[in-house]
Design an enzyme around this catalytic site. Structure first.
Site, PDB file in Angstrom:
ATOM      1  N   LYS C  48      22.032  20.880 -43.063  1.00 15.75           N
ATOM      2  CA  LYS C  48      21.375  19.809 -43.833  1.00 15.75           C
ATOM      3  C   LYS C  48      19.791  20.417 -42.538  1.00 15.75           C
ATOM      4  O   LYS C  48      20.578  20.044 -41.914  1.00 15.75           O
ATOM      5  CB  LYS C  48      20.643  18.777 -44.164  1.00 15.75           C
ATOM      6  CG  LYS C  48      19.299  17.688 -44.519  1.00 15.75           C
ATOM      7  CD  LYS C  48      18.745  18.510 -45.968  1.00 15.75           C
ATOM      8  CE  LYS C  48      17.392  17.067 -46.260  1.00 15.75           C
ATOM      9  NZ  LYS C  48      16.265  18.696 -47.228  1.00 15.75           N
ATOM     10  N   GLY C  75      11.796  16.366 -48.382  1.00 16.88           N
ATOM     11  CA  GLY C  75      11.048  16.099 -47.850  1.00 16.88           C
ATOM     12  C   GLY C  75      11.829  16.005 -45.599  1.00 16.88           C
ATOM     13  O   GLY C  75      11.295  15.095 -44.944  1.00 16.88           O
ATOM     14  N   LEU C  76      12.789  16.836 -46.096  1.00 15.75           N
ATOM     15  CA  LEU C  76      13.311  16.842 -45.177  1.00 15.75           C
ATOM     16  C   LEU C  76      13.636  15.677 -44.434  1.00 15.75           C
ATOM     17  O   LEU C  76      13.767  15.243 -42.785  1.00 15.75           O
ATOM     18  CB  LEU C  76      12.692  17.840 -43.803  1.00 15.75           C
ATOM     19  CG  LEU C  76      12.872  19.237 -44.293  1.00 15.75           C
ATOM     20  CD1 LEU C  76      11.874  19.982 -43.080  1.00 15.75           C
ATOM     21  CD2 LEU C  76      13.416  19.946 -44.364  1.00 15.75           C
ATOM     22  N   CYS C 133       8.683  25.425 -43.651  1.00 17.44           N
ATOM     23  CA  CYS C 133       7.568  24.152 -43.141  1.00 17.44           C
ATOM     24  C   CYS C 133       6.347  24.137 -42.523  1.00 17.44           C
ATOM     25  O   CYS C 133       6.294  25.686 -42.454  1.00 17.44           O
ATOM     26  CB  CYS C 133       8.995  23.782 -42.389  1.00 17.44           C
ATOM     27  SG  CYS C 133       9.418  23.947 -40.673  1.00 17.44           S
ATOM     28  N   ASN C 197      14.716  31.082 -49.433  1.00 19.40           N
ATOM     29  CA  ASN C 197      14.533  29.810 -49.069  1.00 19.40           C
ATOM     30  C   ASN C 197      13.743  29.966 -51.012  1.00 19.40           C
ATOM     31  O   ASN C 197      13.331  30.483 -51.941  1.00 19.40           O
ATOM     32  CB  ASN C 197      13.414  29.166 -48.574  1.00 19.40           C
ATOM     33  CG  ASN C 197      13.185  27.563 -47.817  1.00 19.40           C
ATOM     34  OD1 ASN C 197      14.130  26.430 -49.059  1.00 19.40           O
ATOM     35  ND2 ASN C 197      13.779  27.417 -46.362  1.00 19.40           N
ATOM     36  N   GLY C 249      19.866  32.005 -53.044  1.00 15.60           N
ATOM     37  CA  GLY C 249      19.137  31.791 -54.364  1.00 15.60           C
ATOM     38  C   GLY C 249      19.376  32.337 -55.682  1.00 15.60           C
ATOM     39  O   GLY C 249      19.700  33.203 -56.149  1.00 15.60           O
TER      40      GLY C 249
HETATM   41  C1  LIG Z   1      17.558  19.799 -52.815  1.00 19.56           C
HETATM   42  C2  LIG Z   1      17.722  20.880 -52.614  1.00 19.56           C
HETATM   43  C3  LIG Z   1      17.197  20.808 -50.749  1.00 19.56           C
HETATM   44  C4  LIG Z   1      17.170  21.436 -49.799  1.00 19.56           C
HETATM   45  N1  LIG Z   1      16.745  21.820 -48.310  1.00 19.56           N
HETATM   46  C5  LIG Z   1      17.280  22.657 -47.729  1.00 19.56           C
HETATM   47  C6  LIG Z   1      16.711  22.156 -46.243  1.00 19.56           C
HETATM   48  O1  LIG Z   1      16.779  21.275 -45.280  1.00 19.56           O
HETATM   49  N2  LIG Z   1      16.368  23.551 -45.562  1.00 19.56           N
HETATM   50  C7  LIG Z   1      16.577  25.021 -45.626  1.00 19.56           C
HETATM   51  O2  LIG Z   1      16.435  25.698 -45.610  1.00 19.56           O
HETATM   52  N3  LIG Z   1      16.823  25.097 -47.135  1.00 19.56           N
HETATM   53  C8  LIG Z   1      16.335  24.211 -48.339  1.00 19.56           C
HETATM   54  N4  LIG Z   1      16.953  24.167 -49.561  1.00 19.56           N
HETATM   55  C9  LIG Z   1      16.846  25.837 -49.942  1.00 19.56           C
HETATM   56  C10 LIG Z   1      18.325  25.697 -50.219  1.00 19.56           C
HETATM   57  O3  LIG Z   1      19.275  26.115 -49.212  1.00 19.56           O
HETATM   58  C11 LIG Z   1      18.302  27.936 -50.974  1.00 19.56           C
HETATM   59  O4  LIG Z   1      17.746  28.618 -49.440  1.00 19.56           O
HETATM   60  C12 LIG Z   1      17.545  26.932 -52.017  1.00 19.56           C
HETATM   61  O5  LIG Z   1      18.617  26.667 -52.682  1.00 19.56           O
HETATM   62  C13 LIG Z   1      17.909  28.372 -52.887  1.00 19.56           C
HETATM   63  O6  LIG Z   1      19.708  28.583 -53.067  1.00 19.56           O
HETATM   64  P1  LIG Z   1      19.993  27.881 -54.672  1.00 19.56           P
HETATM   65  O7  LIG Z   1      19.316  28.660 -56.029  1.00 19.56           O
HETATM   66  O8  LIG Z   1      21.724  28.733 -54.482  1.00 19.56           O
HETATM   67  O9  LIG Z   1      19.835  26.696 -54.608  1.00 19.56           O
HETATM   68  C14 LIG Z   1      17.333  22.571 -50.078  1.00 19.56           C
HETATM   69  C15 LIG Z   1      17.350  23.251 -51.379  1.00 19.56           C
HETATM   70  C16 LIG Z   1      17.603  22.027 -52.654  1.00 19.56           C
HETATM   71  C17 LIG Z   1      17.951  22.848 -53.852  1.00 19.56           C
END
Ligand SMILES: Cc1cc2nc3c(=O)[nH]c(=O)nc-3n(C[C@H](O)[C@H](O)[C@H](O)COP(=O)(O)O)c2cc1C
Ligand SMILES: Cc1cc2nc3c(=O)[nH]c(=O)nc-3n(C[C@H](O)[C@H](O)[C@H](O)COP(=O)(O)OP(=O)(O)OC[C@H]3O[C@@H](n4cnc5c(N)ncnc54)[C@H](O)[C@@H]3O)c2cc1C
Ligand SMILES: Cc1cc2nc3c(=O)[nH]c(=O)nc-3n(C[C@H](O)[C@H](O)[C@H](O)COP(=O)(O)OP(=O)(O)OC[C@H]3O[C@@H](n4cnc5c(N)ncnc54)[C@H](O)[C@@H]3O)c2cc1C
Ligand SMILES: Cc1cc2nc3c(=O)[nH]c(=O)nc-3n(C[C@H](O)[C@H](O)[C@H](O)COP(=O)(O)O)c2cc1C
Ligand code: FES
Ligand code: FES
Lengths: 299, 315, 315, 299
Positions: C48, C75-76, C133, C197, C249
């Site tokens: 994370k 919100g990180l 961000c 992202n 994604g």
């Molecule tokens: C609940 C949640 C929290 C996320 N937190 C971060 C994060 O802290 N940093 C980041 O670079 N991407 C974050 N992402 C984005 C994911 O790493 C990814 O890029 C995005 O969800 C697309 O992939 P997916 O469809 O497989 O989830 C987050 C995604 C989700 C769903």
């Protein structure tokens, strides 16, 4: 050879809530029988249905299309419809997993059906794989008009043939081909076509199946100067004529090639109307074709 | 209960009896859908984007289903403006349907020519200017992705269109700042904004191991993109509180439509949902009317932008 | 059959035994998932995004399910770099998992500070720089939406990171031209690119008639956005043929992963799918291996970018 | 008042393919019974399950969470589990439409369960609506330890009470409240709580139900200097601790408030740990809270 249509125009489609009456296996396929009030009466051979798939809320937005195999207007439930389903993807799998009594959302009858000859000429009907589904109804209509009906069923292998038993009963003759020789003549449907046409003097070839097979039928018909009618299968998003996804290059009565909708202007086309070699492309002499080779990128 | 809600929608100088319209390219010119519902009952038929010349569009495959969405790459197939006017527009006029004509061009001049040609045609409620198409004069960059290009198109169309006919600029979501493009269009004379057009996507066919679409990339539509569409409407409503918005993107039922209205859309278009349910636009009109009535609204207009209200917890 | 495929993935100077990684924010720091599958078996755990200081994140509701997707606005939230190093990174190291540390900051200096703090920590396979961000010094504009801002961050991180540690810039799809941002990051010293992202979205709760998320907008993820993600990978692979790409994604199974590989990704991250199936990353590794074997590939590397090949019909 | 835990830590969750054994109605709710090998043995009162919903391919990505109502380790199928479902949305509706024999994908047992007192002290168990589901198992465990168990069930109206008959059998006393007075005392559970505590000397209040109710219980406990344990229900995306969607402000043993995951650190919290008034916000004294009122917008 004239390419005017000698049948009736299609009736308007309706959207109805159907009910599953039976799902049974037939070789590699499933036959799905459902009640669909108002559809049976309006159906002509070559029409198709579009069925919504997936439990709610589903990720599958688009309806799945199937040739109408049989209809029965005498059913207690206001008319029943049968389709033949090759369950290979998520939508078709969902469909064949329905239980008796389950509701299904149906739009039918769709598309232009096969045209029937006015005179009792001999006809050859050729079905590839599940493509034979609409041909049995067509055979019945033709025989009602006194036409001789020679039926050819072809597939890669025996289990992918559909309607062998039915075909024997309903056609004047039945010829079977399989690519692997597991049943009938080893080879393609086109390999047996010339002999059949020679033997019985066929004047019209009707076909439904893969694009390559249809192209072959159309070529044979053209060489002999007889009529062919082919039911094509292009990926369809709407099935009712509004999205323009299902097109193929078709020559109009004015001699101009247009990208033509197979859902409303087809799925049945005269063999000599379709630019078979150009299916999957836009021929450069097509109306509105891009001037440069690549065209303006556009969505 | 639902018939007590005043469903009239205000889109600039035009008032429509219903806030539900078809979406361009998802209803052809209305004729096919008229078999499934009365096309004169909905707000308007928005026609498939028309170009000056006939156009073949792209080779097939032109579509791929995706999770809760679909990709299309039709390539603006159409008969050209002359046949459109003599056949489609005429049918719509004779049928008594309100019509929003969507126009598309490869250059500013083409847009101007289209506007000019349509200027004296009757039965046009509004023009929707599809600027999500590539500018052949600018290495194929999409007009809607550049505020200056977008603004030139809108400016030209506005100049060639009578003042009584509102012009809606149709925006693409594929930009860094959609409010920026919206502002440019409004400054150039757009009376309203349609949003969103499809977002660029791609599927690889894992059997052929090639792009699934002949056009390689295509436009993604359907419920999958609804959150993106609602966000765009929200952002533009915030930036431009008084500009009429025609919202669209993944609307499949009355509550989906309500989301757009609450986010700030004055009316909505229904696109991909029509492929599953050809009477979707009229069904959604009724569902929206019922949803508004359930929530105590007297009129659609009262609900427009309601989610922006500041009361109670300040969001 | 599937064990004949060489599944090693090359991400710049690092070689991973598997091309399947977790996605940042969808696996915490690996410990919870280790109950469901062996986290040392997959390519790497991407942690994370961590910030310098502890961070509470946003109020709830922080999520909304959408068609084939979800919105989040976390919100990180995180413990800050010190606790991360002493607890999470330590656990990962002791467990023997390969680790990609994702860092996030509100300013270029914060990113630099994070890189510096991590510089001498052991057990870091790569850094992923989450530039999606907001830049507090630039009215909250997201770094990844501006080539200059993105490039400053990458430059700073590169300067404070040892040459043996590759840096991946994580890109946002919410830009007009993603290849442009990709190029800027690579020029600034990024060894590879992670994409995509989440895309900005919004849901209105039709009961409360307010935004469903406390944070108003959120990031859309899941299969809904897969076509957009595949398109981004395709475009960037075309523009930058030699830069390692970590694709993500909406990957939920092996064939989804294969789409990314064929489009040009050298490895993939699995995010939202993990919420439905906590062992998704390892399952997808196996499904991808089988899919590659079925198609006659001897190694993963042979399949990377295969959909771009020019042979037969020129697409 | 100490807030140390006096129970055992939770066992690790497993992901199993379950099989539906029964779905029956109970008032406005459904009771779903399923086989889930390995789950029953590992479950403690207060644990929950996360079930994947929707036919494939579904548009619903996220699992739905439910308190475990009952378990039976003696089942022929290797252990059965019961949950109580309020079918109000698409996922819960899908679930209660399952037929006997259908497979379901289950992760369980999840979360920290209720802690049990070492000594046989009198306990009051309070359930709001379907929130009573986990309390019957808890009541059994408490009574095994010799605790007196007074049960309070509350709901808006009679049909939204769950477990009235069961409650009468398994608790030392049963008190019912409904907002509309359709059964039991008209009013809220908190209205009857003081009398019950006075009458039987309750030392621990256990609660499961809406946030407002839990806040009320925690307040009563705090005023009396007794222990309360509350099972909260926050929207969860993963249920296993990796996504950070399910947080609420909880005071740690170090006195610091953190946004704490209710799936792994809860769903059961001590009443005095939770910042009830601040649920749905980030209190300004929370670890890492934004410095300005609005904070840096961040996703
Ligand atoms: C609940 C949640 C929290 C996320 N937190 C971060 C994060 O802290 N940093 C980041 O670079 N991407 C974050 N992402 C984005 C994911 O790493 C990814 O890029 C995005 O969800 C697309 O992939 P997916 O469809 O497989 O989830 C987050 C995604 C989700 C769903
Ligand atoms: C006029 C017509 C008649 C048809 N008749 C039959 C029939 O009698 N029996 C039968 O088994 N199949 C028939 N098909 C093909 C059938 O529609 C597809 O096999 C089916 O849609 C695939 O759905 P899926 O979810 O299983 O597969 P998927 O490949 O996952 O489908 C994905 C998407 O592509 C579309 N699609 C994929 N292949 C086709 C195709 N060949 N034709 C049209 N759309 C496609 C689907 O509609 C869907 O939108 C016919 C198609 C058309 C157009
Ligand atoms: C620890 C825990 C225990 C629970 N126990 C029970 C129980 O015993 N019986 C019961 O009927 N319900 C219980 N719930 C609530 C139940 O999980 C939701 O009602 C359900 O997820 C709603 O799904 P839906 O598709 O019907 O509704 P929708 O509202 O359409 O769900 C949409 C999304 O929001 C999430 N969501 C919506 N409401 C809730 C909620 N209240 N809690 C968590 N997620 C939510 C869903 O998971 C889904 O992702 C519990 C929730 C938690 C967290
Ligand atoms: C098959 C298809 C064709 C489309 N053609 C056009 C078009 O010609 N002009 C246009 O402005 N938008 C076109 N669109 C975009 C839609 O009008 C609409 O903006 C988009 O699909 C989002 O709405 P939806 O999710 O309801 O479909 C098309 C969409 C689809 C699916
Ligand atoms: S399938 Fe839509 S026009 Fe033919
Ligand atoms: S639900 Fe994902 S961390 Fe709790």
């Amino acid at each position: 050879m004239a390419s005017k249509r000698f049948g009736k125009p299609d009736a308007g489609p309706i959207q109805v809530r159907g009910e599953v009456l039976a799902v049974r296996r037939s070789g590699d396929y499933y036959v799905l029988v459902f009640a669909a009030p108002g559809v049976a009466e309006a159906t002509a051979p070559g029409n198709f249905v579009a069925i919504a798939v997936g439990g709610q809320p589903t990720a599958m937005l688009l309806r799945r299309c199937f040739s109408i195999h049989r209809v029965d207007t005498a059913g207690a439930l206001g008319g029943t419809v049968e389709i033949v389903v090759d369950a290979h993807g998520p939508g078709t799998k969902w469909l064949v997993e329905r239980a008796v009594g389950d509701p299904i959302d149906v739009i039918a009858p769709l598309g232009r059906p096969f045209s029937l000859p006015k005179d009792p000429v001999p006809c050859v009907l050729v079905g590839g794989g599940y493509g034979s589904a609409p041909l049995f109804m067509l055979a019945d209509r033709l025989r009602e008009r006194g036409c001789r009906v020679d039926l050819v069923l072809g597939a890669a292998t025996e289990s992918r043939l559909f309607g062998v038993v039915d075909g024997r009963r309903r056609a004047s003759s039945l010829t079977i081909t399989t690519d692997d020789g597991s049943l009938g003549t080893k080879g393609r449907v086109t390999d047996v076509l010339d002999r059949l046409l020679d033997d019985h003097g066929g004047q019209v070839i009707y076909g439904c199946g893969p694009m390559g097979m249809l192209a072959g039928l159309a070529k044979v018909a053209q060489e002999r100067g007889i009529v062919s009618q082919c039911a094509v299968e292009e990926a369809m998003a709407c099935g009712v004529g509004v999205c323009m996804t299902c097109v193929l290059p078709v020559i109009g009565s004015d001699g101009v090639t247009r990208m033509t909708r197979s859902c409303t202007d087809g799925p049945v086309f005269f063999g000599d109307q379709v630019r078979w070699d150009s299916v999957g492309t836009v021929p450069s002499d097509c109306l509105g074709a891009p001037v440069s080779a690549t065209g303006g990128a556009q969505r | 209960m639902s018939n007590v809600v005043d469903m009239r929608a205000n889109l600039a100088s035009v008032t429509l009896p219903s806030p539900v319209l078809t979406a361009s390219g998802c209803a052809a010119a209305g004729r096919e859908l008229d078999k499934f519902f009365d096309v004169t009952a909905i707000g308007a038929v928005v026609t498939k984007s028309i170009m000056v010349q006939p156009r073949s569009g792209r080779p097939t495959p032109r579509m791929a289903e995706t999770p809760a969405g679909m990709l299309n790459s039709i390539g603006l197939q159409g008969p050209g403006i002359e046949e459109f006017i003599s056949k489609d527009l005429r049918w719509l006029r004779e049928r008594g349907a309100r019509t929003v004509v969507s126009i598309a061009g490869g250059s500013v001049n083409e847009f101007a020519e289209l506007a000019n040609r349509l200027r004296h045609e009757e039965g046009i409620a509004a023009l929707e200017v599809n600027i999500s198409c590539p500018n052949v004069e600018s290495r194929g960059q999409v007009f809607a992705c550049d505020p200056r290009a977008a603004s030139s198109v809108i400016h030209a169309v506005r100049r060639h269109t009578g003042a009584q006919t509102p012009i809606f600029a149709k925006l693409s979501p594929d930009v860094t700042d959609i409010a920026d493009i919206a502002q440019a269009c409004v400054s150039a004379g757009a009376d309203g904004l349609s949003m969103i057009n499809t977002t660029l996507g791609m599927v690889i066919n894992t059997d052929t191991m090639r792009p699934a679409l002949a056009g390689i990339t295509g436009g993604l539509s359907g419920p999958a993109i609804r959150p993106m569409a609602v966000r765009c409407v929200w952002q533009v409503r915030k930036a431009l509180p008084d500009v009429p918005i025609l919202g669209m993107g993944g609307i499949a039922n009355g509550l989906d439509a309500l989301q757009f209205i609450l986010a700030g859309a004055n009316a909505v278009s229904v696109g991909t949902a029509t492929f599953n349910d050809p009477s979707a636009p009229w069904r959604i009109h009724n569902e929206l009317a019922a949803a508004l009535a359930d929530r105590g609204f007297r009129s659609l207009a009262d609900a427009v932008g309601h989610a922006h209200r500041e009361e109670g917890v300040n969001l």
